[in-house]
Design a protein around this motif. Sequence first.
Motif, PDB file in Angstrom:
ATOM      1  N   SER A   1       3.563  -7.334  10.989  1.00 19.92           N
ATOM      2  CA  SER A   1       4.075  -7.854   8.972  1.00 19.92           C
ATOM      3  C   SER A   1       2.644  -7.776   8.520  1.00 19.92           C
ATOM      4  CB  SER A   1       4.753  -9.066   9.521  1.00 19.92           C
ATOM      5  OG  SER A   1       5.967  -9.055  10.050  1.00 19.92           O
ATOM      6  N   SER A   2       1.361  -7.336   8.590  1.00 22.14           N
ATOM      7  CA  SER A   2       0.545  -6.552   8.403  1.00 22.14           C
ATOM      8  C   SER A   2       1.179  -5.640   7.286  1.00 22.14           C
ATOM      9  CB  SER A   2      -0.754  -6.324   9.555  1.00 22.14           C
ATOM     10  OG  SER A   2      -1.249  -7.281  10.206  1.00 22.14           O
ATOM     11  N   THR A   3       0.552  -5.627   5.909  1.00 25.66           N
ATOM     12  CA  THR A   3       0.950  -4.930   4.716  1.00 25.66           C
ATOM     13  C   THR A   3      -0.288  -4.626   4.590  1.00 25.66           C
ATOM     14  OG1 THR A   3       1.178  -7.149   3.352  1.00 25.66           O
ATOM     15  CG2 THR A   3       2.985  -6.404   4.782  1.00 25.66           C
ATOM     16  N   ILE A   4      -0.059  -3.455   3.590  1.00 27.92           N
ATOM     17  CA  ILE A   4      -0.312  -2.239   2.801  1.00 27.92           C
ATOM     18  C   ILE A   4       0.142  -2.100   1.559  1.00 27.92           C
ATOM     19  CG2 ILE A   4      -2.299   0.013   2.344  1.00 27.92           C
ATOM     20  CD1 ILE A   4      -2.169  -0.651   5.881  1.00 27.92           C
ATOM     21  N   TYR A   5      -0.433  -1.495   0.788  1.00 24.46           N
ATOM     22  CA  TYR A   5       0.117  -1.800  -0.076  1.00 24.46           C
ATOM     23  C   TYR A   5      -1.552  -0.478  -1.650  1.00 24.46           C
ATOM     24  CZ  TYR A   5       3.404  -5.477  -0.301  1.00 24.46           C
ATOM     25  OH  TYR A   5       4.083  -6.139  -0.243  1.00 24.46           O
ATOM     26  N   ALA A   6      -0.330   0.410  -2.684  1.00 24.13           N
ATOM     27  CA  ALA A   6      -0.968   1.602  -3.228  1.00 24.13           C
ATOM     28  C   ALA A   6      -1.135   0.782  -3.999  1.00 24.13           C
ATOM     29  CB  ALA A   6      -0.288   2.361  -3.737  1.00 24.13           C
ATOM     30  N   ASP A   7      -2.485   1.085  -4.766  1.00 27.09           N
ATOM     31  CA  ASP A   7      -3.188  -0.266  -5.895  1.00 27.09           C
ATOM     32  C   ASP A   7      -2.177  -0.334  -6.472  1.00 27.09           C
ATOM     33  OD1 ASP A   7      -7.072   1.212  -5.432  1.00 27.09           O
ATOM     34  OD2 ASP A   7      -5.488  -0.870  -4.300  1.00 27.09           O
ATOM     35  N   SER A   8      -0.904   0.796  -7.333  1.00 25.02           N
ATOM     36  CA  SER A   8      -0.303   0.641  -8.433  1.00 25.02           C
ATOM     37  C   SER A   8       0.734  -0.451  -8.264  1.00 25.02           C
ATOM     38  CB  SER A   8      -0.465   2.411  -8.792  1.00 25.02           C
ATOM     39  OG  SER A   8       0.535   2.867  -7.641  1.00 25.02           O
ATOM     40  N   VAL A   9       1.905  -0.638  -6.912  1.00 29.74           N
ATOM     41  CA  VAL A   9       2.027  -1.306  -6.982  1.00 29.74           C
ATOM     42  C   VAL A   9       1.491  -2.508  -6.587  1.00 29.74           C
ATOM     43  CG1 VAL A   9       3.281   0.579  -6.816  1.00 29.74           C
ATOM     44  CG2 VAL A   9       2.707  -1.174  -4.961  1.00 29.74           C
ATOM     45  N   LYS A  10       0.403  -3.106  -6.037  1.00 32.67           N
ATOM     46  CA  LYS A  10      -0.024  -4.728  -6.175  1.00 32.67           C
ATOM     47  C   LYS A  10      -0.115  -6.330  -7.332  1.00 32.67           C
ATOM     48  CE  LYS A  10      -3.846  -2.853  -3.011  1.00 32.67           C
ATOM     49  NZ  LYS A  10      -5.272  -2.669  -3.028  1.00 32.67           N
ATOM     50  N   GLY A  11       0.693  -6.624  -6.655  1.00 32.95           N
ATOM     51  CA  GLY A  11       1.116  -7.540  -7.726  1.00 32.95           C
ATOM     52  C   GLY A  11       2.351  -7.801  -8.214  1.00 32.95           C
ATOM     53  N   ARG A  12       3.004  -6.419  -7.866  1.00 34.99           N
ATOM     54  CA  ARG A  12       4.595  -6.032  -8.053  1.00 34.99           C
ATOM     55  C   ARG A  12       5.842  -6.335  -7.344  1.00 34.99           C
ATOM     56  NH1 ARG A  12       5.398  -1.366 -11.716  1.00 34.99           N
ATOM     57  NH2 ARG A  12       3.889  -0.124 -10.065  1.00 34.99           N
ATOM     58  N   PHE A  13       4.866  -5.322  -6.728  1.00 39.93           N
ATOM     59  CA  PHE A  13       6.149  -4.822  -5.405  1.00 39.93           C
ATOM     60  C   PHE A  13       5.557  -5.229  -4.044  1.00 39.93           C
ATOM     61  CE2 PHE A  13       7.193  -0.060  -6.933  1.00 39.93           C
ATOM     62  CZ  PHE A  13       7.335  -0.784  -7.624  1.00 39.93           C
ATOM     63  N   THR A  14       6.768  -5.606  -3.153  1.00 37.49           N
ATOM     64  CA  THR A  14       6.975  -6.215  -1.853  1.00 37.49           C
ATOM     65  C   THR A  14       7.451  -5.753  -0.647  1.00 37.49           C
ATOM     66  OG1 THR A  14       6.279  -8.638  -2.889  1.00 37.49           O
ATOM     67  CG2 THR A  14       6.990  -9.073  -0.884  1.00 37.49           C
ATOM     68  N   ILE A  15       7.214  -5.232  -0.214  1.00 36.51           N
ATOM     69  CA  ILE A  15       7.440  -5.191   1.722  1.00 36.51           C
ATOM     70  C   ILE A  15       7.794  -6.355   2.419  1.00 36.51           C
ATOM     71  CG2 ILE A  15       5.095  -4.097   2.299  1.00 36.51           C
ATOM     72  CD1 ILE A  15       6.658  -2.162   3.721  1.00 36.51           C
TER      73      ILE A  15
END
Length: 121
Positions: free
Chosen positions: A54-68
């Motif tokens: 459950s470690s996660t990576i996000y694209a910069d453009s979606v950080k703070g808006r999307f949750t996987i």
Amino acid sequence: VQLQASGGGLVQPGGALRLSCAASGDLFRVNTMGWYRQAPGKARALVASITPGSSTIYADSVKGRFTISRDNAKNTLYLQMNSLLPEDTGVYYCNARAPSISSWASKSGTWGQGTQVTVSS
């Protein structure tokens, strides 16, 4: 593993959607799972990924808006998308890969069929 994505649709800017990806087979819990987006005229690119731990990576453009997130008991992957922007428009693909393969390698692993997300007023 076979993957079936759902939950796409048409939403206004600022709205929200939740994508789901149902996986068949026994390998879901040991795979890194990810969501990738292919915008019109652009290459497919990582949106977010989550490891078996459950470690996660996000694209910069979606950080703070999307949750996987993932539910190993249900063999299901989710992507909660909030504060959607027109630039979030595209086909969203679910992906499964061995944890040893980088999530940034946008052509690796097993792919689902994609679900269309359109953000427009």
